[in-house]
Design an enzyme around this catalytic site. Structure first.
Site, PDB file in Angstrom:
ATOM      1  N   GLU A 103       0.762  -1.237   0.057  1.00 54.16           N
ATOM      2  CA  GLU A 103       0.098   0.103   0.164  1.00 54.16           C
ATOM      3  C   GLU A 103       0.727   1.245  -0.074  1.00 54.16           C
ATOM      4  OE1 GLU A 103      -2.682  -0.489   3.431  1.00 54.16           O
ATOM      5  OE2 GLU A 103      -3.669  -2.011   2.597  1.00 54.16           O
ATOM      6  N   HIS A 114      -7.942   1.201   1.709  1.00 59.07           N
ATOM      7  CA  HIS A 114      -7.847   1.116   3.253  1.00 59.07           C
ATOM      8  C   HIS A 114      -8.421   2.098   3.847  1.00 59.07           C
ATOM      9  CE1 HIS A 114      -4.637  -0.758   6.467  1.00 59.07           C
ATOM     10  NE2 HIS A 114      -5.920  -0.540   6.595  1.00 59.07           N
TER      11      HIS A 114
END
Length: 313
Positions: free
Chosen positions: A266, A285
């Site tokens: 990420e 997220h």
């Protein structure tokens, strides 16, 4: 000032000025570095020499980082998951780890509900067709026609079970820990083994912590066991899913789709094959998104930090 505190939690940084007067009145000097998603070990090492406490997100507090911080007393996590914090190193150095259990169970459960409805009611597909000027009625399903498998029946798993059972969905559950009998009886959850859950579920939703037992919990062998045409939902931690194996399962047609709020890396790399897959719903997220819940966690993160620094917990 008594204590120097590093603030790396990306959700807390934008509002930290609201709390600065209170913190400074209690002897805290704030250090606020630039953070996009998280700080890696090499980002943290130059910052830690005189830090007494940290209000952190998913930053990589490795043993090297902990050992580079001789004054460090507490890591106060904004949220629940502490897999990025080296617990053994903290224990060796007497550094307290604090978090907020059950921080985002309701927002995550509602995110799962949204993903489910997107697939069962064909919301995204219908919207895309309409914007393309195509008037086409797609077949859908209602939740009570489908079986949801929940792997990990902790706080967020329980919230997900309660939410979907209230809407009439059949829900199977699996956990390596015993699921409380009162919860099973009160919700109508069907407790199964993991393999049986994978074979019977139309949707599989992951709600595990990230630890050695859950890393790549879902890989080629598990995808092969899933019901053909099923959908995987992951709003837990990215590395719970072996991402290349997921791509293979989607490309082969074994899975009909996936809904992902978290990823192995990420932010998601620009060359990820997932980005080209129309049957994959993605979010950055952000399943915890809720002004109400964020405010609660701002407060608990600050209170947890001060409790340790002031010797109250």
């Amino acid at each position: 000032m008594k204590w120097k505190v590093l603030v790396t939690a990306p959700y807390l940084q934008p509002v930290i000025e609201r709390f600065r007067p209170e913190l400074e009145a209690r002897g805290v000097e704030l250090v606020i570095p630039q953070v996009r998603e998280r700080l890696e070990q090499e980002d943290l090492l130059p910052l830690m020499a005189d830090i007494d406490g940290v209000m952190c997100g998913d930053d990589r507090f490795t043993r090297r980082v902990i050992e580079a911080a001789p004054r460090l007393k507490v890591l106060s996590k904004w949220g629940t998951g502490v897999d990025s914090l080296d617990a053994a190193a903290c224990a060796d150095r007497g550094v307290a780890i604090r978090r907020t259990p059950d921080a985002f169970s309701v927002p995550v459960a509602e995110t799962v509900l949204g993903f489910l409805l997107a697939f069962t009611r064909r919301i995204v597909d219908s919207n895309d067709l309409m914007h393309a000027g195509v008037w086409k009625k797609l077949p859908g399903r209602v939740l009570s026609e489908c079986v949801l498998g929940v792997i990990g029946v902790g706080d967020t798993g329980k919230a997900t079970v309660r939410t979907l059972r209230a809407l009439g969905m059949t829900v199977l559950g699996h956990d390596i820990r015993e699921i409380p009998a009162a919860f099973v009886a009160g919700t109508g959850l069907v407790v199964t083994g993991k393999d049986e859950l994978l074979a019977k579920s139309d949707f599989v939703s992951l709600h595990t912590d990230l630890n050695p037992t859950s890393h790549h919990l879902m890989s080629d062998a598990q995808f092969a066991l899933m019901k053909p045409g099923a959908v995987l939902i992951n709003a837990s931690r990215g590395p719970v899913v072996d991402e290349p194996a997921l791509v293979r399962a989607l490309q082969s047609g074994r899975l009909a789709g996936a809904a992902l709020d978290v990823f192995e890396h990420e932010p998601l790399p620009a060359d990820s094959p997932l980005l080209a897959m129309k049957n994959v719903l993605m979010a950055p997220h952000n399943a915890n998104s809720s002004a109400l819940y964020w405010e609660k966690i701002h407060r608990s993160t600050i209170d947890n930090l001060l409790a340790v620094l002031e010797g109250r917990g």
